[in-house]
Design a protein around this motif. Structure first.
Motif, mmCIF file in Angstrom:
data_model
loop_
_atom_site.group_PDB
_atom_site.id
_atom_site.type_symbol
_atom_site.label_atom_id
_atom_site.label_comp_id
_atom_site.label_asym_id
_atom_site.label_seq_id
_atom_site.Cartn_x
_atom_site.Cartn_y
_atom_site.Cartn_z
ATOM 1 N N GLU A 55 0.828 -1.212 0.000
ATOM 2 C CA GLU A 55 0.000 0.000 0.000
ATOM 3 C C GLU A 55 0.858 1.256 0.000
ATOM 4 O O GLU A 55 0.554 2.224 -0.694
ATOM 5 N N THR A 56 1.953 1.247 0.759
ATOM 6 C CA THR A 56 2.861 2.395 0.801
ATOM 7 C C THR A 56 3.500 2.623 -0.564
ATOM 8 O O THR A 56 3.535 3.754 -1.060
ATOM 9 N N LEU A 58 2.428 1.658 -3.490
ATOM 10 C CA LEU A 58 1.417 2.099 -4.450
ATOM 11 C C LEU A 58 1.067 3.572 -4.256
ATOM 12 O O LEU A 58 0.913 4.317 -5.230
ATOM 13 N N ALA A 59 0.951 4.010 -3.016
ATOM 14 C CA ALA A 59 0.653 5.419 -2.736
ATOM 15 C C ALA A 59 1.783 6.315 -3.235
ATOM 16 O O ALA A 59 1.533 7.391 -3.799
ATOM 17 N N GLU A 60 3.028 5.876 -3.043
ATOM 18 C CA GLU A 60 4.167 6.658 -3.526
ATOM 19 C C GLU A 60 4.166 6.743 -5.048
ATOM 20 O O GLU A 60 4.419 7.808 -5.617
ATOM 21 N N ALA A 61 3.864 5.634 -5.707
ATOM 22 C CA ALA A 61 3.814 5.629 -7.173
ATOM 23 C C ALA A 61 2.696 6.536 -7.669
ATOM 24 O O ALA A 61 2.874 7.293 -8.628
ATOM 25 N N GLU A 62 1.558 6.478 -7.011
ATOM 26 C CA GLU A 62 0.431 7.336 -7.392
ATOM 27 C C GLU A 62 0.791 8.807 -7.232
ATOM 28 O O GLU A 62 0.475 9.634 -8.095
ATOM 29 N N ALA A 63 1.464 9.142 -6.157
ATOM 30 C CA ALA A 63 1.863 10.530 -5.927
ATOM 31 C C ALA A 63 2.842 10.996 -7.001
ATOM 32 O O ALA A 63 2.779 12.136 -7.458
ATOM 33 N N ARG A 64 3.761 10.119 -7.416
ATOM 34 C CA ARG A 64 4.709 10.490 -8.471
ATOM 35 C C ARG A 64 3.976 10.736 -9.782
ATOM 36 O O ARG A 64 4.296 11.654 -10.524
ATOM 37 N N ILE A 65 3.001 9.902 -10.075
ATOM 38 C CA ILE A 65 2.221 10.069 -11.299
ATOM 39 C C ILE A 65 1.481 11.402 -11.258
ATOM 40 O O ILE A 65 1.419 12.120 -12.256
ATOM 41 N N GLU A 66 0.939 11.744 -10.095
ATOM 42 C CA GLU A 66 0.207 13.001 -9.965
ATOM 43 C C GLU A 66 1.121 14.206 -10.116
ATOM 44 O O GLU A 66 0.668 15.295 -10.422
ATOM 45 N N LYS A 67 2.415 14.017 -9.923
ATOM 46 C CA LYS A 67 3.360 15.121 -10.026
ATOM 47 C C LYS A 67 3.751 15.426 -11.473
ATOM 48 O O LYS A 67 4.441 16.392 -11.729
#
Length: 85
Positions: A55-56, A58-67
């Motif tokens: 989960e951690t 995946l959240a980090e990957a999602e945040a990078r994508i949002e950047k």
């Protein structure tokens, strides 16, 4: 019942794919019911730690994508700095 303090220390550095593969194996073992109760409890605890790691990541990957920044035409134009915290 207490678990060894370092029993899950390796999880903190696992890549997503490795953590997910081990989590799937643990779920399979628990579903089969082929392990003792004591071992089931240990596997469940390790599974929860693996789940948290996945989960951690995946959240980090999602945040990078949002950047990823978009230009006026809607196309990616670059990346904004990413802070994991």
């Amino acid at each position: 019942m207490t678990q060894e303090p370092d029993a899950n220390a390796d999880i903190a550095t696992m890549p997503f794919e490795q953590a997910m593969q081990e989590l799937e194996r643990i779920v399979g073992d628990l579903e089969k019911g082929a392990v003792s109760l004591d071992e089931s409890v240990k596997l469940y605890a390790r599974g929860k730690a693996l789940q948290a790691r996945c989960e951690t990541l995946l959240a980090e990957a999602e945040a990078r994508i949002e950047k990823i920044t978009l230009g006026d035409n809607g196309q990616p134009k670059g990346l904004a700095p990413f802070d994991v915290e």
